[in-house]
Design a protein around this motif. Structure first.
Motif, mmCIF file in Angstrom:
data_model
loop_
_atom_site.group_PDB
_atom_site.id
_atom_site.type_symbol
_atom_site.label_atom_id
_atom_site.label_comp_id
_atom_site.label_asym_id
_atom_site.label_seq_id
_atom_site.Cartn_x
_atom_site.Cartn_y
_atom_site.Cartn_z
ATOM 1 N N SER A 30 6.486 -35.709 29.116
ATOM 2 C CA SER A 30 7.657 -35.989 29.957
ATOM 3 C C SER A 30 7.287 -36.733 31.232
ATOM 4 O O SER A 30 8.139 -36.929 32.096
ATOM 5 N N HIS A 121 16.358 -29.100 24.703
ATOM 6 C CA HIS A 121 15.960 -29.003 26.112
ATOM 7 C C HIS A 121 16.648 -27.817 26.779
ATOM 8 O O HIS A 121 17.729 -27.403 26.339
ATOM 9 N N SER A 175 13.604 -32.448 23.736
ATOM 10 C CA SER A 175 12.342 -32.501 24.482
ATOM 11 C C SER A 175 11.124 -32.655 23.587
ATOM 12 O O SER A 175 10.061 -33.035 24.049
ATOM 13 N N HIS A 203 13.600 -38.310 26.699
ATOM 14 C CA HIS A 203 12.225 -38.607 26.291
ATOM 15 C C HIS A 203 12.051 -40.011 25.739
ATOM 16 O O HIS A 203 11.032 -40.642 25.957
ATOM 17 N N LYS A 230 10.195 -40.982 31.854
ATOM 18 C CA LYS A 230 9.325 -40.512 30.773
ATOM 19 C C LYS A 230 8.800 -41.753 30.047
ATOM 20 O O LYS A 230 7.912 -42.420 30.586
ATOM 21 N N ARG A 365 1.802 -29.826 22.908
ATOM 22 C CA ARG A 365 2.522 -31.095 22.818
ATOM 23 C C ARG A 365 1.683 -32.164 23.523
ATOM 24 O O ARG A 365 1.124 -31.924 24.597
HETATM 25 N N1 DSN Z 1 11.050 -30.024 30.345
HETATM 26 C C1 DSN Z 1 10.730 -31.432 30.325
HETATM 27 C C2 DSN Z 1 9.860 -31.749 29.185
HETATM 28 O O1 DSN Z 1 8.695 -31.548 29.367
HETATM 29 O O2 DSN Z 1 10.281 -32.206 28.139
HETATM 30 C C3 DSN Z 1 11.878 -32.300 30.365
HETATM 31 O O3 DSN Z 1 12.714 -31.969 31.426
#
Ligand code: DSN
Length: 435
Positions: A30, A121, A175, A203, A230, A365
């Protein structure tokens, strides 16, 4: 502490942060790093001003240049995303989502979206989890059925559920977002039952702008919300693109609904970001995705269970790996951070069923937007995979890897895909003698 000590302390900490990031591999999906031109506008005088209302119809004096800048941002956003209307006033992706819920639904209505474990999200969350949709706007939430093997919405089951639940709003995006969502397939079904269709592109906005992902506004979404920092490598801000028909409702929901001042310095910086994406977006988005696929393959070949190998791992900037063979996501995240590799732990769709929670989930992730912005390509993805494997699989001392990561990073200090890059990516810019 005395006030002078607070001053010293805060500058020390921020300097240390800059130094750390200069020596680290940033893989938080993000996040991104802005160009020098964006950063310059973020510290301009706009940050001291108010411009409530609409360009030309403000409730404050002093806005004649601010108005023109906001109109530029709207024009560029419309052009880049081929949208009928753009509102650049939300101060974040959450604010953009809340404004859209406000414009299109009433409290008590039902929204269908992904659960957080499936990639949704927190702004789409249920009231009992404190999510924005449920706790702030009072929406009831129904989840899309999800195909865990393909990490995507199960189209047939979702079609049935939409017909049965008859939601007022169907929200795609999220997300953790490996593959395009079935907007084309499900938007007509949603509209048939009277639902509005929105798409949270926080994203993937940069990939959409670069024409390397799906195109939600052409596939049936009436509203596309996003944050602007992002894969779209701009200031921390938000934006809403929508049809002409919904423009007035969206505008009123944003102001006076959810913003008062809308962070005018960020709007100026957004103009630069959108202009950068007009020129460099296609090349940037393409490389982000190539890098994600290359990193996924390199990790997988060395034993890390990156999900969806049979589907090429991803079509976005994100990879998701099941890390349970080596520990829990929280512990692995910490080890990697000690080795100057910064990414985040993540819930896997099946974690809640297996008793894991967000503090100690089964996954990590990994995002490739920022390393791509630093000029890295497929070759560097192999090196990054080796560093990760040496920490996670081989258990090498983290401090040793941290030193090697810092050495590796020396070559990648410029920001790419922007008009000029006269300063380093994590250079600290001094304006006072306080440091
Ligand atoms: N929570 C964030 C993420 O890392 O996807 C986006 O706001």
């Amino acid at each position: 502490m005395k006030s002078e000590e607070y001053m010293k302390r805060v500058f020390d900490l921020v300097h240390q942060h800059h130094e750390w990031f200069r020596n680290s591999i940033p893989l938080i999906a993000s996040e991104n790093v802005t160009s020098p031109a964006v950063r310059e506008l973020l510290i301009c005088d706009f940050q001291h001003r108010y411009a409530e209302g609409w360009p030309g119809e403000r409730v404050y004096a002093g806005c004649k240049y601010i108005d023109q800048v906001e109109l530029l941002a709207m024009e560029l956003a419309r052009e880049l995303f081929e949208a009928e209307h753009a509102n650049v006033q939300p101060i974040s992706g959450v604010t953009a989502n809340l404004a859209t819920y406000t414009a299109l639904t009433d409290p008590g209505d039902t929204m269908m979206c992904l659960s957080i474990a499936m990639g949704g999200h927190i702004s789409m969350g249920k009231k009992k989890f404190g999510g924005t949709a449920g706790a702030v706007h009072g929406l009831e939430i129904e989840y899309f059925p999800f195909d865990e093997t393909r990490m995507n919405i199960d189209v047939e089951a979702a079609e049935e559920k939409i017909k049965q639940v008859k939601p007022k709003l169907v929200t795609f995006g999220g997300s953790v977002f490996l593959f395009p969502h079935p907007v084309k397939e499900l938007a007509p079904i949603a509209k048939d039952v009277g639902a509005h269709v929105m798409y949270d592109a926080a994203h993937v906005a940069g990939l959409i702008a670069g024409k390397h992902f799906q195109d939600p506004l052409r596939e049936g979404a009436e509203v596309m919300t996003c944050s602007t920092h992002k894969t779209l490598p701009g200031p921390q801000h938000g934006m809403i693109l929508c049809t002409k028909e919904l423009a007035d409702r969206i505008n009123r929901a944003v102001f006076p609904g959810v913003v008062s001042n809308h962070h005018l310095h960020a709007v100026a910086a957004l103009v630069v970001t959108l202009a950068e994406m007009m020129k460099f977006g296609k090349e940037y988005a393409s490389q982000i995705i190539k890098n994600a696929k290359a990193l996924g393959k390199a990790l997988y070949d060395q034993g890390i269970n990156v999900l969806c190998a049979d589907l090429g791992f991803t079509q976005s900037h994100i990879l998701l790996a099941d890390i349970t063979k080596y520990g829990d996501g929280g512990t692995i995240e910490q080890k990697l951070e000690n080795a100057n590799i910064i990414l985040n732990r993540n819930l896997l769709p099946w974690d809640p069923r297996q008793g894991r929670n967000y503090k100690h989930p089964g996954g990590i992730r990994i995002g490739t937007s920022e390393v791509t912005r630093l000029g890295m390509k497929e070759r560097e993805m192999k090196t990054i995979a080796e560093f990760i494997v040496r920490v996670v699989v081989d258990g090498e001392p983290e401090e040793r890897i941290a030193q090697e990561v810092a050495e590796f990073r020396k070559e990648y200090q410029k920001i790419c895909y922007c008009f000029e890059s006269p300063i380093e990516a994590y250079e600290y810019i001094s304006l006072s003698s306080s440091q």
